[in-house]
Write a protein that holds these residues in place. Structure first.
Motif, PDB file in Angstrom:
ATOM      1  N   VAL A 119       0.838  -1.197   0.000  1.00  0.00           N
ATOM      2  CA  VAL A 119       0.000   0.000   0.000  1.00  0.00           C
ATOM      3  C   VAL A 119       0.878   1.254   0.000  1.00  0.00           C
ATOM      4  N   LYS A 120       1.921   1.263   0.825  1.00  0.00           N
ATOM      5  CA  LYS A 120       2.802   2.443   0.900  1.00  0.00           C
ATOM      6  C   LYS A 120       3.594   2.641  -0.390  1.00  0.00           C
ATOM      7  N   GLU A 156      -3.852  -7.646  -2.464  1.00  0.00           N
ATOM      8  CA  GLU A 156      -3.336  -6.275  -2.412  1.00  0.00           C
ATOM      9  C   GLU A 156      -4.086  -5.367  -3.376  1.00  0.00           C
ATOM     10  N   LYS A 157      -4.342  -5.842  -4.593  1.00  0.00           N
ATOM     11  CA  LYS A 157      -4.992  -5.004  -5.603  1.00  0.00           C
ATOM     12  C   LYS A 157      -6.388  -4.569  -5.156  1.00  0.00           C
ATOM     13  N   ASP A 158      -7.091  -5.439  -4.426  1.00  0.00           N
ATOM     14  CA  ASP A 158      -8.437  -5.084  -3.946  1.00  0.00           C
ATOM     15  C   ASP A 158      -8.370  -3.999  -2.880  1.00  0.00           C
ATOM     16  N   LEU A 159      -7.387  -4.094  -1.980  1.00  0.00           N
ATOM     17  CA  LEU A 159      -7.239  -3.074  -0.947  1.00  0.00           C
ATOM     18  C   LEU A 159      -6.810  -1.746  -1.568  1.00  0.00           C
ATOM     19  N   LEU A 211     -17.510   2.999  -0.437  1.00  0.00           N
ATOM     20  CA  LEU A 211     -16.704   1.796  -0.265  1.00  0.00           C
ATOM     21  C   LEU A 211     -17.585   0.562  -0.257  1.00  0.00           C
ATOM     22  N   GLU A 212     -17.060  -0.499  -0.822  1.00  0.00           N
ATOM     23  CA  GLU A 212     -17.744  -1.781  -0.797  1.00  0.00           C
ATOM     24  C   GLU A 212     -16.848  -2.756  -0.051  1.00  0.00           C
ATOM     25  N   LYS A 213     -17.462  -3.722   0.593  1.00  0.00           N
ATOM     26  CA  LYS A 213     -16.684  -4.728   1.305  1.00  0.00           C
ATOM     27  C   LYS A 213     -15.911  -5.581   0.309  1.00  0.00           C
ATOM     28  N   ILE A 214     -14.677  -5.884   0.659  1.00  0.00           N
ATOM     29  CA  ILE A 214     -13.839  -6.767  -0.143  1.00  0.00           C
ATOM     30  C   ILE A 214     -14.250  -8.198   0.187  1.00  0.00           C
ATOM     31  N   THR A 215     -14.711  -8.925  -0.816  1.00  0.00           N
ATOM     32  CA  THR A 215     -15.170 -10.292  -0.566  1.00  0.00           C
ATOM     33  C   THR A 215     -14.214 -11.337  -1.125  1.00  0.00           C
ATOM     34  N   ASN A 216     -13.310 -10.934  -2.029  1.00  0.00           N
ATOM     35  CA  ASN A 216     -12.299 -11.867  -2.530  1.00  0.00           C
ATOM     36  C   ASN A 216     -11.251 -12.057  -1.446  1.00  0.00           C
ATOM     37  N   SER A 217     -10.792 -13.277  -1.276  1.00  0.00           N
ATOM     38  CA  SER A 217      -9.692 -13.496  -0.322  1.00  0.00           C
ATOM     39  C   SER A 217      -8.849 -14.659  -0.798  1.00  0.00           C
ATOM     40  N   ARG A 218      -7.571 -14.551  -0.443  1.00  0.00           N
ATOM     41  CA  ARG A 218      -6.659 -15.640  -0.761  1.00  0.00           C
ATOM     42  C   ARG A 218      -6.554 -16.529   0.465  1.00  0.00           C
ATOM     43  N   PRO A 219      -6.353 -17.805   0.269  1.00  0.00           N
ATOM     44  CA  PRO A 219      -6.285 -18.728   1.408  1.00  0.00           C
ATOM     45  C   PRO A 219      -5.170 -18.341   2.375  1.00  0.00           C
ATOM     46  N   PRO A 220      -5.366 -18.598   3.676  1.00  0.00           N
ATOM     47  CA  PRO A 220      -4.338 -18.234   4.658  1.00  0.00           C
ATOM     48  C   PRO A 220      -3.066 -19.050   4.515  1.00  0.00           C
ATOM     49  N   CYS A 221      -3.143 -20.263   3.962  1.00  0.00           N
ATOM     50  CA  CYS A 221      -1.935 -21.063   3.769  1.00  0.00           C
ATOM     51  C   CYS A 221      -2.193 -22.078   2.664  1.00  0.00           C
ATOM     52  N   VAL A 222      -1.109 -22.605   2.133  1.00  0.00           N
ATOM     53  CA  VAL A 222      -1.215 -23.605   1.073  1.00  0.00           C
ATOM     54  C   VAL A 222      -0.489 -24.860   1.544  1.00  0.00           C
ATOM     55  N   ILE A 223      -1.164 -25.983   1.478  1.00  0.00           N
ATOM     56  CA  ILE A 223      -0.556 -27.258   1.861  1.00  0.00           C
ATOM     57  C   ILE A 223      -0.120 -27.966   0.584  1.00  0.00           C
ATOM     58  N   LEU A 224       1.169 -28.276   0.503  1.00  0.00           N
ATOM     59  CA  LEU A 224       1.696 -28.937  -0.704  1.00  0.00           C
ATOM     60  C   LEU A 224       1.786 -30.423  -0.504  1.00  0.00           C
TER      61      LEU A 224
END
Length: 115
Positions: free
Chosen positions: A46-47, A86-89, A102-115
């Motif tokens: 953001v900065k 980041e792009k949504d924020l 402002l609209e609520k951001i509803t897209n989210s990336r998973p908190p972690c990925v298990i390989l």
């Protein structure tokens, strides 16, 4: 016909505001959950886009990663189960800076990925 050098800094066109001004960002996150690194990564992105913007961080409850812009909740990990893109924020900050709703951001990336 010599031209004198103009100012080295570019002024904003009349009627335009400094990008990111008028947007107060608060990020509340769960430190014991290990979300500080995600906060720092997001704040850095953001900065980079809005160098003059201030982002306030607060420690939150278990599992929290909540983002407010100008007092309005725009993202909640507790509701979405992941982290914001980041792009949504950055788009939400742009909208807030321009006085747009402002609209609520509803897209989210998973908190972690298990390989």
């Amino acid at each position: 016909m010599s031209r004198e050098p103009g100012p080295t800094s570019e002024a904003l066109p009349p009627g335009e505001i400094e990008p990111g001004s008028g947007a107060h960002i608060v990020v509340e996150y769960c430190e014991p959950c290990g979300f500080e690194a995600t906060y720092l990564e997001l704040a850095s992105a953001v900065k980079e886009q809005y160098p003059g913007i201030e982002i306030e961080s607060r420690l939150g409850g278990t599992g929290a990663f909540e983002i407010e812009i100008n007092g309005q909740l725009v993202f909640s990990k507790l509701e979405n189960g992941g982290f914001p893109y980041e792009k949504d924020l950055i788009e939400a900050i742009r909208r807030a800076s321009n006085g747009e709703p402002l609209e609520k951001i509803t897209n989210s990336r998973p908190p972690c990925v298990i390989l």
